[in-house]
Each structure stands twice: as C-alpha cells, then as structure tokens.
Design an enzyme around this catalytic site. Structure first.
Site, PDB file in Angstrom:
ATOM      1  N   TYR A   1       0.829  -1.209   0.000  1.00  0.00           N
ATOM      2  CA  TYR A   1       0.000   0.000   0.000  1.00  0.00           C
ATOM      3  C   TYR A   1       0.869   1.268   0.000  1.00  0.00           C
ATOM      4  O   TYR A   1       0.372   2.348   0.255  1.00  0.00           O
ATOM      5  CB  TYR A   1      -0.937   0.001   1.201  1.00  0.00           C
ATOM      6  CG  TYR A   1      -2.019  -1.065   1.140  1.00  0.00           C
ATOM      7  CD1 TYR A   1      -3.071  -0.952   0.232  1.00  0.00           C
ATOM      8  CD2 TYR A   1      -1.989  -2.174   1.979  1.00  0.00           C
ATOM      9  CE1 TYR A   1      -4.073  -1.916   0.170  1.00  0.00           C
ATOM     10  CE2 TYR A   1      -2.988  -3.145   1.924  1.00  0.00           C
ATOM     11  CZ  TYR A   1      -4.030  -3.008   1.014  1.00  0.00           C
ATOM     12  OH  TYR A   1      -5.012  -3.964   0.955  1.00  0.00           O
TER      13      TYR A   1
ATOM     14  N   ASP B   1      -1.652 -10.149   8.911  1.00  0.00           N
ATOM     15  CA  ASP B   1      -0.453 -10.801   8.437  1.00  0.00           C
ATOM     16  C   ASP B   1       0.220  -9.827   7.485  1.00  0.00           C
ATOM     17  O   ASP B   1      -0.451  -9.358   6.573  1.00  0.00           O
ATOM     18  CB  ASP B   1      -0.680 -12.133   7.728  1.00  0.00           C
ATOM     19  CG  ASP B   1      -1.992 -12.270   6.951  1.00  0.00           C
ATOM     20  OD1 ASP B   1      -2.446 -13.366   6.820  1.00  0.00           O
ATOM     21  OD2 ASP B   1      -2.554 -11.262   6.448  1.00  0.00           O
TER      22      ASP B   1
ATOM     23  N   HIS C   1       4.361  -6.677  -4.851  1.00  0.00           N
ATOM     24  CA  HIS C   1       2.956  -6.692  -5.222  1.00  0.00           C
ATOM     25  C   HIS C   1       2.256  -5.512  -4.572  1.00  0.00           C
ATOM     26  O   HIS C   1       2.727  -4.966  -3.585  1.00  0.00           O
ATOM     27  CB  HIS C   1       2.289  -7.990  -4.755  1.00  0.00           C
ATOM     28  CG  HIS C   1       2.389  -8.164  -3.278  1.00  0.00           C
ATOM     29  ND1 HIS C   1       3.352  -8.949  -2.689  1.00  0.00           N
ATOM     30  CD2 HIS C   1       1.695  -7.612  -2.272  1.00  0.00           C
ATOM     31  CE1 HIS C   1       3.225  -8.865  -1.382  1.00  0.00           C
ATOM     32  NE2 HIS C   1       2.234  -8.057  -1.083  1.00  0.00           N
TER      33      HIS C   1
ATOM     34  N   TYR D   1     -11.354  -0.503  -0.227  1.00  0.00           N
ATOM     35  CA  TYR D   1     -11.371  -0.068   1.180  1.00  0.00           C
ATOM     36  C   TYR D   1     -10.086   0.650   1.538  1.00  0.00           C
ATOM     37  O   TYR D   1     -10.011   1.326   2.558  1.00  0.00           O
ATOM     38  CB  TYR D   1     -11.606  -1.262   2.112  1.00  0.00           C
ATOM     39  CG  TYR D   1     -10.369  -2.001   2.578  1.00  0.00           C
ATOM     40  CD1 TYR D   1      -9.724  -2.929   1.767  1.00  0.00           C
ATOM     41  CD2 TYR D   1      -9.839  -1.769   3.841  1.00  0.00           C
ATOM     42  CE1 TYR D   1      -8.597  -3.595   2.199  1.00  0.00           C
ATOM     43  CE2 TYR D   1      -8.706  -2.433   4.281  1.00  0.00           C
ATOM     44  CZ  TYR D   1      -8.086  -3.343   3.464  1.00  0.00           C
ATOM     45  OH  TYR D   1      -6.954  -3.997   3.897  1.00  0.00           O
ATOM     46  N   ARG D   2      -9.076   0.571   0.683  1.00  0.00           N
ATOM     47  CA  ARG D   2      -7.745   1.083   0.993  1.00  0.00           C
ATOM     48  C   ARG D   2      -6.929   0.917  -0.275  1.00  0.00           C
ATOM     49  O   ARG D   2      -7.221   0.044  -1.080  1.00  0.00           O
ATOM     50  CB  ARG D   2      -7.192   0.187   2.099  1.00  0.00           C
ATOM     51  CG  ARG D   2      -5.785   0.384   2.533  1.00  0.00           C
ATOM     52  CD  ARG D   2      -5.489  -0.737   3.537  1.00  0.00           C
ATOM     53  NE  ARG D   2      -4.199  -0.610   4.146  1.00  0.00           N
ATOM     54  CZ  ARG D   2      -3.674  -1.524   4.952  1.00  0.00           C
ATOM     55  NH1 ARG D   2      -4.352  -2.614   5.248  1.00  0.00           N
ATOM     56  NH2 ARG D   2      -2.499  -1.360   5.491  1.00  0.00           N
TER      57      ARG D   2
END
Ligand code: ADP
Length: 526
Positions: free
Chosen positions: A91, A150, A386, A471-472
């Site tokens: 992210y 995780d 990723h 959501y993010r």
C-alpha cells in the site's frame, strides 16, 4: 537531493538544522543512503521519475518533539508524511505520496503505555509493533490477545489508521480502537473521546466522550498526527476450533453465503474467513493453465465431486468457551444442512494458553493472536513485489459470482500478465461485507509496470461501475479511488478539502493522502 516543492535549498537546510535541534542530530536523515530506506520497495514506479522519493526523514522521540517538528515544518511549508513503523507494504511502504515530502518516522515512539488485563485494553505509541505488544504481554503472562494482521511487523497505530484487518473477534482494527491523542498541523495536542476529560478514568473504556465523534476523520487521513492510541484487546479465550463447510454446486453459493451472513451477523462466527472456489484449486491441481479462468460449470462440478471436495468451501473459525464453540459449530452445521449435498469437516482445535512446543507446530499462528511473518513464505505469482486491489462487495452469493465473473473477464480482456488467483478469494475481514484481496505484481521492468498500472486503473473503474469501491489503496492510486467516490459531484472529497483547509492551512500534513491535497497543491494535482 530532492527538495520539497516550492522550498529553497537554503530554507530546507535551515529547517533540517532546526529539526536536528528538536530531535537530536542523529535522528534527522538526509543522506541518499538513509533516505533510500524510506522508499517503497514495492513501488509500481521502479526506475521511473514518478517514484515518490522523500527529501529527508525525521524521527522524534516524544510528543513534544513531534509538536516542535510540526511547527518548524509549518514555518517553512515543508510537507511531512507521518509513518508509525512504515511497513505498509503493498500500500506504499514508508514512502510519501509526493516527492520531496519529509518522512516523519514515529518508530522511536515505541512505548507500551498500559495493558489492562481486567478491562482488556492497551494504550500504545505509534512505534509499537504487533511483535512488541505481543512480547510485552507474554513476558507478563497477561491473559489478553492482540489481533495481528499478516504480517505482524507493522504497528497497531499505522494498521488501525489504515483500517486494516486481522482474524480474531477484534479483527476490525479501526473499530477496535478506543481513544486517540493527535498532534494537529499547528502543533496543538488533542485527545479524543474520554481523553478530553482531564484525569479521565475511562479513556480506553468508552469511545465517544462528548460532542461530535471525531476519531474517524483521522483514519486514512492527513488531518493530524496520531501520537497515542488505545485498543480493545480480546480476553484470552478458553478454546478455538475450526470447521470446513463445502457445497457441491456453483449455485449453492447463494444459500451458503446467506447462512454464513446469518451466522456472522448473529455473532456466532466472529473471526475472519474466506469463501473459496475450491473447484478452481482443483483445476490448478490438474495442471490446467487456465487456473480459475476456464472450465464449464458442469465439468468443474463433476471434477470437484470426483475429488470429494465442494465447488465452494468456507472455513469457520470459532473462539470462546470450549463447550460453547462446540455447540456453535453444531448449530452452524444445522443451518448449512438446508443445502443438499453439503459436507462438513472438523478442523483444528486448541485450548489456551498454548505451550511453546504446541505453538511452534502451528504453521500460521496469526488467527490465534500471535504475530508472524509466515505470510512472506506463501507463494504468489512470481514477481518482485505486489500491491493489493481490494474492493468491498456485498455479502451475497450474487455479488461473489458477479465479482468473480467481472474481474476474471476484465483480466482476460486486458491480457493480464499474471494469472488471476483461483476465483479471486473473498474475505470477511470486516463485518457485514466481503472484501476481495487481489494480488497485483510489481516488476523491476518499466513497461510491465506501466501496463499493470493501466490494468489497475481499469479494475478501479470496472469496480466502480458495479458499485464496488476499494477499502484502501496504494499511494499511487489514491486519487483514482477518491475520484470513484464521486456521489453528488464529489461532495465527500469537497468536504475533506474543506476540513483540510481549516485544519492544515499551510498544507504540511501528508499532501495527497487518500486523494486529499492541500489548497496550494490542489490545482497541480487535479
Ligand atoms: P505499519 O503499521 O504497517 O507500519 P505505516 O506506519 O506504514 O503502517 O502507516 C501506514 C499509513 O498510515 C502511513 O502511510 C500514513 O499515511 C498513516 N499513518 C501511520 N501512522 C500515522 C500516525 N501516527 N499519524 C497519522 N497517520 C499515520
């Protein structure tokens, strides 16, 4: 050296010197080698100028130092990107949204301020990682669980502010917080909830305090810097057990999800699980190269039946008193029994506390409140990193089928370089809705990344056309996602901007976070 936009190198040097006076010269980082550590190792902009590179990093040790840094930054109009431990991989990592931003690294502020075993809560600083809090609790043999995501190397504060999820009944991390302390852009310190009451006895026991409830505006936001945060902990349960439900036909998904939603919304299943298209895994088992993308429904149903596994399956986690959770599993079976051909398999069961030998045998202890890095050993498509595509969809069978069809089709249409994972796994990290967590590869290859970025943007649009929103997201897509949340001519973004201008008129806090830019940068980034 990168400079913050609009800041002269003379001013920047002066600011760095003042930062050093505030936090100690060892805690201001501006050499290339040091700054590189704050870059995103999973950036979709490898080897491109677009990669956001910080100008420097500053690491204060306490709230007063955070206030001083903010005041200096405000004076010179230097943007700050607060991070807690900066492990937000997939992210954006520790990197800011905009090049030249100074990373405000809070990991030195790693004090566990309180763990209360009788009312089951903790109060921590931003630099406290899940591992830190876990060890603190274990060393004192306290009967409370944390809820790690995780992997567990990140912080409670960073993960909760990003609205991350874990697996136990406290799995919605923002929802599980209770009370914040925030340094605002002008250096003022605010406490929310009962923390606003001097000598409050219940800062971590009652969320709302008095007046407008403001905590939400500090999550996924750039309105303040959170310097303390309370969390509700799960009282160590007596036991855990899991069971698997599998159903034979594609259309059984409707009833399966309906029963699951009933159990989850009734508080009978309280942990995170995922709906698996077991049949897609079977295809991969067969060596079929069109994993998750091909095979007629009939042939997949037949193949699943031959292998004595369902077309769909779902693992149910149960936490609590041993006799209660055994009864809950029995009740769940009764409810799912309306589906012809449904099968049940008992999974693992544990009694707590586990001794170290028992614990060592558990491959993934995260659902048992134990932080771990095992997630990094789980193979995904081969790539050099990723990012996650993570839309929220309704908790219905129709939505599961539609989302899988739509995204698989989009993949085929775009000729995606990576195979879609079998059936796009559907998770229940949050109550009441499902979230798809899809892996998008990052390569050290400019062309491939460019293409993947386009595909990602397409996926956002396709999701929005169906009424599904993420959501993010990774910093690279924050504007795209915010742009999709466009009801009434972007009224939500306009309200965010009004708040931003009022709370941070100099525009120094995390420019561009969640697509919210300060006024002076808004046009350039529109
Ligand atoms: P992690 O806990 O995974 O290490 P990070 O520290 O990378 O998480 O934080 C994730 C994001 O959350 C940051 O990029 C930033 O936007 C926001 N954030 C993290 N900590 C704070 C904080 N203390 N105050 C305000 N925003 C924060």
């Amino acid at each position: 050296m990168q400079l913050p936009p609009g800041v002269t190198s003379k001013d920047f040097s002066a600011a760095l010197e003042q930062f050093a006076n505030a936090v100690g010269k060892d805690w201001v980082f501006s050499s290339e080698a040091d700054v590189n550590l704050y870059r995103d190792s999973y950036t979709p902009f490898w080897h491109e100028e677009k990669e956001p590179i910080p100008s420097a990093a500053v690491a204060p040790d306490n709230v007063e130092q955070v206030q001083q840094v903010v005041r200096i930054a405000s004076q010179y109009k230097i943007p700050l990107w607060p991070i807690s431990t900066g492990k937000n991989l997939g992210y954006g990592g520790a990197a800011p949204r905009m090049s030249g931003t100074v990373v405000l690294d809070l990991k030195r502020m790693n004090r566990v301020l309180e763990v209360n075993e009788k009312n089951h809560y903790a109060l921590v600083e931003p630099g406290v990682s899940y591992f830190d809090l876990y060890h603190y609790i274990r060393e004192r043999n306290l009967k409370v669980w944390i809820d790690p995501p995780d992997p567990g190397w990140g912080s409670l504060v960073g993960n909760a502010l990003e609205r991350g999820g874990g697996y136990t009944p406290m799995r919605d991390h923002f929802d599980a917080h209770c009370g914040m302390e925030i340094v605002m852009a002008d250096g003022e310190v605010v406490r929310t909830g009962m923390g606003a009451l001097p000598n409050s006895q219940t800062w971590q026991q009652y969320k709302y305090g008095f007046g407008p409830y403001l905590d939400g505006i500090f999550s996924q936001s750039n309105f303040g810097i959170v310097t303390k945060m309370g969390f509700w902990l799960y009282p160590e349960p007596e036991a855990y057990l899991s069971g698997t439900v599998s159903v034979p036909l594609r259309d059984d998904i409707h009833k399966m999800v309906e029963v699951f939603a009933y159990l989850a919304n009734s508080g009978i299943v309280r942990g995170t699980t995922s709906v698996l298209k077991t049949s897609s895994f079977l295809q991969s088992d067969r060596g079929d190269t069109t994993v998750g993308l091909g095979g007629s429904t009939k042939s997949m149903e037949q193949y699943a039946a031959q292998k004595d596994l369902g077309y769909w399956s779902i693992d149910l986690p149960f936490y609590g008193a041993a006799n209660v959770i055994a009864a809950e599993w029995e009740y769940a079976k009764e409810k799912f029994s309306v589906i012809p051909g449904v099968k049940f398999r008992d999974g693992v069961s544990y009694r707590f506390p586990l001794d170290p030998q028992q614990l060592a045998k558990i491959a993934n202890p995260v659902p048992l409140g134990v932080p771990s890095l095992t997630t990094f050993s789980i193979g995904g498509p081969r790539s050099q990193g990723h990012i996650w595509f993570s839309p929220i969809i309704p908790m219905t069978g129709e939505a599961v089928l539609q989302a899988q069809d739509v995204f698989e089709q989009a993949y085929r249409d775009m000729g995606s370089p990576s195979a879609a994972p079998p059936g796009f796994p559907i998770w229940s990290f949050f109550s009441r809705a499902f979230v798809i967590i899809y892996f998008m590869p990052i390569e050290h290859d400019v062309e491939k990344n460019r293409r993947n970025r386009e595909i990602f943007r397409q996926l956002i649009k396709i999701a929005a056309q169906h009424g599904w929103g993420e959501y993010r997201t990774h910093t690279a897509y924050m504007d795209d996602i915010m742009n999709a949340y466009s009801f009434n001519n972007h009224a939500l973004l306009r309200l965010d901007e009004t708040l931003k201008d009022a709370l941070d008129p100099n525009g120094i806090l995390a420019p561009g976070k969640s697509g919210v830019w300060p006024k002076r940068m808004r046009k350039a980034n529109a």
